[in-house]
Design a protein around this motif. Structure first.
Motif, PDB file in Angstrom:
ATOM      1  N   ASP A  58       0.928  -1.088  -0.096  1.00  0.00           N
ATOM      2  CA  ASP A  58       0.042  -0.034   0.216  1.00  0.00           C
ATOM      3  C   ASP A  58       0.795   1.335   0.381  1.00  0.00           C
ATOM      4  O   ASP A  58       0.556   2.286  -0.590  1.00  0.00           O
ATOM      5  CB  ASP A  58      -0.844   0.079   1.118  1.00  0.00           C
ATOM      6  CG  ASP A  58      -2.068  -0.754   1.359  1.00  0.00           C
ATOM      7  OD1 ASP A  58      -2.387  -1.402  -0.074  1.00  0.00           O
ATOM      8  OD2 ASP A  58      -2.707  -1.393   2.114  1.00  0.00           O
ATOM      9  N   GLU A  60       3.723   1.606  -1.114  1.00  0.00           N
ATOM     10  CA  GLU A  60       4.663   1.497  -2.458  1.00  0.00           C
ATOM     11  C   GLU A  60       3.599   2.348  -3.430  1.00  0.00           C
ATOM     12  O   GLU A  60       3.957   3.020  -4.224  1.00  0.00           O
ATOM     13  CB  GLU A  60       5.104   0.283  -2.776  1.00  0.00           C
ATOM     14  CG  GLU A  60       5.872   0.307  -4.130  1.00  0.00           C
ATOM     15  CD  GLU A  60       6.562  -1.128  -4.560  1.00  0.00           C
ATOM     16  OE1 GLU A  60       6.924  -1.167  -5.777  1.00  0.00           O
ATOM     17  OE2 GLU A  60       6.591  -1.933  -3.434  1.00  0.00           O
ATOM     18  N   ARG A  61       2.161   1.699  -3.551  1.00  0.00           N
ATOM     19  CA  ARG A  61       1.477   2.399  -4.165  1.00  0.00           C
ATOM     20  C   ARG A  61       1.190   3.404  -4.383  1.00  0.00           C
ATOM     21  O   ARG A  61       1.105   4.432  -5.137  1.00  0.00           O
ATOM     22  CB  ARG A  61      -0.026   1.491  -4.404  1.00  0.00           C
ATOM     23  CG  ARG A  61      -0.118   0.401  -4.884  1.00  0.00           C
ATOM     24  CD  ARG A  61      -1.592  -0.377  -5.031  1.00  0.00           C
ATOM     25  NE  ARG A  61      -1.977  -0.571  -3.899  1.00  0.00           N
ATOM     26  CZ  ARG A  61      -1.887  -1.805  -3.088  1.00  0.00           C
ATOM     27  NH1 ARG A  61      -1.249  -2.721  -3.700  1.00  0.00           N
ATOM     28  NH2 ARG A  61      -2.493  -1.908  -1.770  1.00  0.00           N
ATOM     29  N   GLN A  62       0.766   4.248  -2.762  1.00  0.00           N
ATOM     30  CA  GLN A  62       0.634   5.540  -2.622  1.00  0.00           C
ATOM     31  C   GLN A  62       1.856   6.455  -2.898  1.00  0.00           C
ATOM     32  O   GLN A  62       1.760   7.520  -3.478  1.00  0.00           O
ATOM     33  CB  GLN A  62       0.501   5.649  -1.107  1.00  0.00           C
ATOM     34  CG  GLN A  62      -0.960   5.078  -0.680  1.00  0.00           C
ATOM     35  CD  GLN A  62      -0.933   5.025   0.913  1.00  0.00           C
ATOM     36  OE1 GLN A  62      -0.171   5.696   1.449  1.00  0.00           O
ATOM     37  NE2 GLN A  62      -2.178   4.840   1.347  1.00  0.00           N
ATOM     38  N   SER A  64       4.336   5.771  -5.347  1.00  0.00           N
ATOM     39  CA  SER A  64       4.378   6.043  -6.544  1.00  0.00           C
ATOM     40  C   SER A  64       3.115   6.794  -7.322  1.00  0.00           C
ATOM     41  O   SER A  64       3.565   7.545  -8.429  1.00  0.00           O
ATOM     42  CB  SER A  64       4.270   4.435  -7.466  1.00  0.00           C
ATOM     43  OG  SER A  64       3.003   4.035  -7.182  1.00  0.00           O
ATOM     44  N   ALA A  65       2.059   6.873  -6.720  1.00  0.00           N
ATOM     45  CA  ALA A  65       1.016   7.901  -7.239  1.00  0.00           C
ATOM     46  C   ALA A  65       1.378   9.251  -6.801  1.00  0.00           C
ATOM     47  O   ALA A  65       1.193  10.145  -7.801  1.00  0.00           O
ATOM     48  CB  ALA A  65      -0.266   7.328  -6.507  1.00  0.00           C
TER      49      ALA A  65
END
Length: 142
Positions: A58, A60-62, A64-65
């Motif tokens: 989670d 990492e996703r945040q 990268s966004a």
């Protein structure tokens, strides 16, 4: 007497059998508790590792966004600055051309004693300096 001896022998073996049975039961009880405890520890470790992997994914996703959003914002800002500098350069270029025309016109119409041409040259040099500074700033931004 044989009945008496048999009764004594059977009564003598019965506590021994009960002790062996209670020792076995205790041993089985301890083994079951060890299995339960080790299963609980392994389950807790597995669950905490799973939670840690989920949180890391989670995050990492945040991240990268957010990085993508920042890159897009940076690109938009750079495009706006580049457009503004190009517009200013075009305006200054037009001013330089106008001053060159005026200077040529003044040279043709003025006598050699007037100071107008010196003023125009000075203004032209100032405009060229500003134009060079803007070009350097544009190059730095790229």
């Amino acid at each position: 007497m044989s009945n008496l001896q048999e009764a004594e022998l059977s009564s003598h073996h019965e506590p021994l059998r009960r002790r062996k049975r209670s020792n076995r039961a205790f041993f089985v009880f301890v083994i079951i508790w060890i299995i339960l405890i080790s299963g609980g520890v392994m389950g807790a470790k597995w669950y905490s590792d799973k939670i840690q992997r989920d949180v890391a994914a989670d995050l990492e996703r945040q991240t990268s966004a957010q990085i993508a959003a920042m890159q897009q914002d940076y690109t938009q800002r750079m495009d706006k600055l580049e457009a503004a500098y190009k517009e200013e350069l075009a305006q200054l270029d037009a001013k330089v051309d106008a001053l060159n025309e005026l200077l040529t016109f003044t040279k043709d119409n003025a006598d050699s004693k007037t100071d107008n041409s010196n003023k125009l040259y000075t203004q032209l040099n100032e405009v060229k300096k500003k134009l060079n500074e803007l070009q350097k700033n544009l190059d730095v931004l790229k």
